[in-house]
Scaffold this active site. Sequence first.
Site, PDB file in Angstrom:
ATOM      1  N   VAL A   1       0.846  -1.190   0.000  1.00 27.25           N
ATOM      2  CA  VAL A   1       0.000   0.000   0.000  1.00 27.25           C
ATOM      3  C   VAL A   1       0.883   1.242   0.000  1.00 27.25           C
ATOM      4  O   VAL A   1       1.832   1.347   0.774  1.00 27.25           O
ATOM      5  CB  VAL A   1      -0.929   0.003   1.230  1.00 27.25           C
ATOM      6  CG1 VAL A   1      -1.697   1.318   1.310  1.00 27.25           C
ATOM      7  CG2 VAL A   1      -1.903  -1.166   1.150  1.00 27.25           C
TER       8      VAL A   1
ATOM      9  N   GLU B   1      11.003 -15.838  26.110  1.00 30.20           N
ATOM     10  CA  GLU B   1      10.879 -17.089  25.369  1.00 30.20           C
ATOM     11  C   GLU B   1      12.095 -17.322  24.482  1.00 30.20           C
ATOM     12  O   GLU B   1      12.587 -18.452  24.362  1.00 30.20           O
ATOM     13  CB  GLU B   1       9.598 -17.065  24.537  1.00 30.20           C
ATOM     14  CG  GLU B   1       8.338 -17.076  25.402  1.00 30.20           C
ATOM     15  CD  GLU B   1       7.053 -17.123  24.585  1.00 30.20           C
ATOM     16  OE1 GLU B   1       7.151 -17.302  23.349  1.00 30.20           O
ATOM     17  OE2 GLU B   1       5.970 -16.987  25.169  1.00 30.20           O
TER      18      GLU B   1
ATOM     19  N   ASP C   1      -2.905  -4.430  15.889  1.00 30.75           N
ATOM     20  CA  ASP C   1      -1.827  -3.588  16.426  1.00 30.75           C
ATOM     21  C   ASP C   1      -1.811  -2.197  15.822  1.00 30.75           C
ATOM     22  O   ASP C   1      -1.107  -1.318  16.317  1.00 30.75           O
ATOM     23  CB  ASP C   1      -0.472  -4.257  16.169  1.00 30.75           C
ATOM     24  CG  ASP C   1      -0.259  -5.489  17.026  1.00 30.75           C
ATOM     25  OD1 ASP C   1      -1.058  -5.693  17.954  1.00 30.75           O
ATOM     26  OD2 ASP C   1       0.698  -6.236  16.774  1.00 30.75           O
TER      27      ASP C   1
ATOM     28  N   ALA D   1      -2.541 -11.432  19.766  1.00 31.20           N
ATOM     29  CA  ALA D   1      -3.383 -12.046  18.742  1.00 31.20           C
ATOM     30  C   ALA D   1      -4.864 -12.146  19.139  1.00 31.20           C
ATOM     31  O   ALA D   1      -5.734 -11.832  18.319  1.00 31.20           O
ATOM     32  CB  ALA D   1      -2.833 -13.424  18.380  1.00 31.20           C
TER      33      ALA D   1
END
Length: 321
Positions: free
Chosen positions: A4, A95, A224, A240
């Site tokens: 875009v 993580e 987001d 999510a």
Amino acid sequence: MANVEGIDTERRMVRAGGGTFPYDQLIIATGATHAYFGHDEWAPHAPGLKRIENATEIRRRILLAFERAEFEDDVELRQALTTFMVVGGGPTGVEMAGAIADMAHDALPRDFRNVDPTRTRVLLVEAGPRPLAAFPEPLSQYARRALERRGVEVLTGQTVTSIGPETVSIGDRSIKAGAIVWAAGVAASAAADWLGANRDRAGRVKVSPDLTIPGLPEIFVAGDTAAVTDDSRKPVPGIAPAAKYMGCYAASVIAARVMGQPLPGSFRYHHQGDLATIGRKAAVVRLRRLTLKAFLGWAFWGVAHIYFLIGLRNRISVAFS
């Protein structure tokens, strides 16, 4: 497969890939990217983890660092190559640090002769006072202890001042590393620029309670890219489940408009909880009235992630893995 380039809100046209595409109603959900706090020159040296391509690049850098160390005679250079830095102590950083430590101790030791992966140095740098700041302090402290048991050095209250090729500066200290991973911040896409809309400090578009842009009811912003607050006026987290709720809500509004039915009320988000895995058989979970850690947290985390996979075959194969 087009990028875009801009949106003409008066003519209701999206400019993308050298062409223009008309719309009646438009949903913008272009997500977020890594934020380097004004130091975009750090990006080539410290990739973040947002896409599959990022994951494979990080894995490539880590494995190549071990391969280079295998053929390095200089002890100091070998130690530098088997040092890995993770910047940011949120769920992604925790993580990642745990995954690198587990890989070094469990998966790689039999693959090398001259270098000992079990002596790998993993550092997690967090500017705040503790990792996983969004979690209750007991879970945050457990996460820190679990990382340290895996050999991860957790550096809190310290900020990165410079990142170069295989080098990180923390204050006056310079540390050489075989690979650097960025997990310290995100910034919204350029949607606010396309629309000329108001934005918050992270660049997210400020939307109305129905997720549309004030004065442009045909344009929805979700995920987001949108700055949304819940019933208690707290920002909806950039995760999510929140994005999925926003997508479903925007679709329900459009469907009601098309069919001439009453519109649903304002968007409402109920946060179900937070999960973060630290490594094998270690995770932390915070639900509304329940907290889990260690093996129980890891089992819950695994079930939750497997449940949302598409297809029974995928769920079974991932569960066994």
